[in-house]
Design a protein around this motif. Structure first.
Motif, mmCIF file in Angstrom:
data_model
loop_
_atom_site.group_PDB
_atom_site.id
_atom_site.type_symbol
_atom_site.label_atom_id
_atom_site.label_comp_id
_atom_site.label_asym_id
_atom_site.label_seq_id
_atom_site.Cartn_x
_atom_site.Cartn_y
_atom_site.Cartn_z
ATOM 1 N N ARG A 46 -0.896 16.123 0.438
ATOM 2 C CA ARG A 46 -1.199 14.883 -0.289
ATOM 3 C C ARG A 46 -0.497 13.694 0.350
ATOM 4 N NH1 ARG A 46 3.854 12.908 -1.296
ATOM 5 N NH2 ARG A 46 5.116 14.115 -2.709
ATOM 6 N N ARG A 55 6.208 13.397 4.143
ATOM 7 C CA ARG A 55 6.584 12.029 3.753
ATOM 8 C C ARG A 55 7.740 11.557 4.619
ATOM 9 N NH1 ARG A 55 9.071 13.731 -2.194
ATOM 10 N NH2 ARG A 55 10.858 14.864 -1.397
ATOM 11 N N ALA A 78 0.767 9.897 -0.979
ATOM 12 C CA ALA A 78 1.020 9.352 -2.320
ATOM 13 C C ALA A 78 1.584 7.935 -2.274
ATOM 14 C CB ALA A 78 1.961 10.295 -3.065
ATOM 15 N N PRO A 79 0.773 6.964 -1.883
ATOM 16 C CA PRO A 79 1.286 5.585 -1.794
ATOM 17 C C PRO A 79 1.416 4.912 -3.162
ATOM 18 C CG PRO A 79 -1.046 5.610 -1.275
ATOM 19 C CD PRO A 79 -0.645 7.050 -1.495
ATOM 20 N N SER A 80 2.255 3.897 -3.228
ATOM 21 C CA SER A 80 2.394 3.065 -4.429
ATOM 22 C C SER A 80 1.638 1.754 -4.189
ATOM 23 C CB SER A 80 3.866 2.765 -4.694
ATOM 24 O OG SER A 80 4.562 3.968 -4.881
ATOM 25 N N TYR A 131 10.176 7.875 -10.738
ATOM 26 C CA TYR A 131 9.620 8.438 -9.496
ATOM 27 C C TYR A 131 9.922 9.934 -9.393
ATOM 28 C CZ TYR A 131 9.736 10.039 -4.712
ATOM 29 O OH TYR A 131 9.590 10.820 -3.591
ATOM 30 N N GLU A 175 0.596 6.276 -6.872
ATOM 31 C CA GLU A 175 1.856 6.333 -7.622
ATOM 32 C C GLU A 175 2.141 4.951 -8.224
ATOM 33 O OE1 GLU A 175 4.911 8.665 -5.583
ATOM 34 O OE2 GLU A 175 3.676 10.358 -6.218
ATOM 35 N N LEU A 213 13.039 9.736 2.112
ATOM 36 C CA LEU A 213 13.021 10.518 0.866
ATOM 37 C C LEU A 213 13.651 11.898 1.042
ATOM 38 C CD1 LEU A 213 9.514 9.384 -0.385
ATOM 39 C CD2 LEU A 213 11.748 8.792 -1.360
ATOM 40 N N VAL A 240 6.804 12.688 -9.513
ATOM 41 C CA VAL A 240 6.416 13.281 -8.223
ATOM 42 C C VAL A 240 6.484 14.810 -8.314
ATOM 43 C CG1 VAL A 240 8.643 13.361 -6.987
ATOM 44 C CG2 VAL A 240 6.591 12.835 -5.739
HETATM 45 N N1 GLU Z 1 5.112 6.844 -3.685
HETATM 46 C C1 GLU Z 1 6.170 7.034 -2.725
HETATM 47 C C2 GLU Z 1 6.164 5.888 -1.751
HETATM 48 O O1 GLU Z 1 5.185 5.161 -1.646
HETATM 49 C C3 GLU Z 1 6.016 8.320 -1.927
HETATM 50 C C4 GLU Z 1 6.394 9.499 -2.723
HETATM 51 C C5 GLU Z 1 6.350 10.828 -1.997
HETATM 52 O O2 GLU Z 1 5.626 10.976 -0.990
HETATM 53 O O3 GLU Z 1 6.991 11.741 -2.481
HETATM 54 O O4 GLU Z 1 7.160 5.691 -1.091
#
Ligand code: GLU
Length: 291
Positions: free
Chosen positions: A7, A224, A9-11, A206, A43, A228, A210
């Motif tokens: 996946r 990612r 998962a952008p914000s 978050y 997200e 993180l 997640v």
């Molecule tokens: N939504 C997060 C971001 O844009 C990424 C979260 C993830 O990949 O765990 O930085």
């Protein structure tokens, strides 16, 4: 064997830049190599900063880059009930407590504590650990403050959570951490102190959403950015507390600007749409990010 699931998962709180393009394309390439399904997740728990036009731009930019993903796309703001029930479970097990202190109060507490000499502990992102005051309040004081309508977040009681999870946890890393960590990486969630698992305005944070979404969507591989990497310790602990199987992780290098800082939406670094308008092709973007 079940098919792997990846996946991105952008914000949706700003335009995508080259760093996102790298993350999304690497994710998509790795999914294709593994014969995996590829999901896109929005997200958007930060309802103040998330904007529909940024979400539309994400779809547009990713399609332009040649990515395809399964529909429907999961949008976190539509699943607050899922997060609320996991949060309630942690509260029922006395692993979370209401946190009333404002940022300003916490900052003042830390400044005063540091006047006595010893530096106050900081998390891997450099933020001071939560002062212990909220954790130490009596249940009658908590009830009274809630009844008075004081705003509060929920924090994980890290010591209680660690003793509940029992034993050392690790995760499987196929990328690398900031110090080259790879393979079975031991977690160290205590470095984060009592993290926020639900913000004052929404029943999640978050970290909580997640972990829940990766589990509910059957994600087997999380690809990612390395920023993180250390947060994975918290995610792995929450997975254990909530009874979720952990995915495998791949933390990738970050794209830096010419001064060596990580690219960032908030600093308005090189948006993909600007590159597109300037005539760049997806192949040019691939080359620019080193894929
Ligand atoms: N939504 C997060 C971001 O844009 C990424 C979260 C993830 O990949 O765990 O930085």
């Amino acid at each position: 064997m079940t098919q792997p699931v990846f996946r991105f998962a952008p914000s949706p709180n700003g335009p995508l830049h080259l760093g996102h393009a790298y993350s999304a394309m690497l994710n998509h390439d790795m999914a294709a190599d593994a014969g995996a399904r590829f999901l896109l997740r929005i997200e958007d728990i930060d309802t103040g900063r998330s904007q529909p036009e940024f979400e539309r731009a994400i779809f547009h930019d990713l399609a332009w880059l040649g990515l395809d993903w399964e529909e429907p796309v999961r949008r976190q703001s539509e699943h607050f009930d899922d997060y609320r029930s996991a949060l309630d479970a942690l509260i029922d097990e006395e692993l979370a407590y209401p946190a009333f202190m404002s940022r300003g109060e916490a900052r003042a507490f830390v400044a005063e504590a540091e006047q006595d000499g010893a530096p106050w502990p900081r998390d891997p992102d450099g933020a001071p650990h939560a002062p212990p005051l909220d954790r130490e309040r009596s249940s009658s004081e908590r009830r009274q403050r809630m009844a008075d309508g004081e705003p509060y977040a929920w924090r994980l009681d890290m010591a209680a959570a660690l003793s509940r999870s029992g034993g050392k946890l690790d995760w499987l890393e196929s990328g690398a951490g900031p110090d080259g960590e790879a393979g079975a990486v031991p977690t160290d969630p205590a470095r984060w102190g009592d993290v926020v698992i639900a913000r004052k305005d929404v029943p999640t944070s978050y970290h909580l959403s997640v972990v829940i979404d990766d589990a509910l969507q059957g994600i087997t591989h999380v690809v990612r950015g390395r920023d993180l990497f250390h947060a994975t310790s918290v995610h792995r602990l929450l997975q254990e507390l909530l009874g979720f199987a952990p995915p495998a992780y791949h933390h990738h290098r970050l794209l830096l600007d010419e001064t060596g800082r990580k690219l960032s939406k908030s600093k308005g670094d090189g948006g993909l749409s600007a590159l597109r308008l300037a005539g760049a092709t997806p192949a040019d973007v691939r080359r620019m990010v080193g894929l």
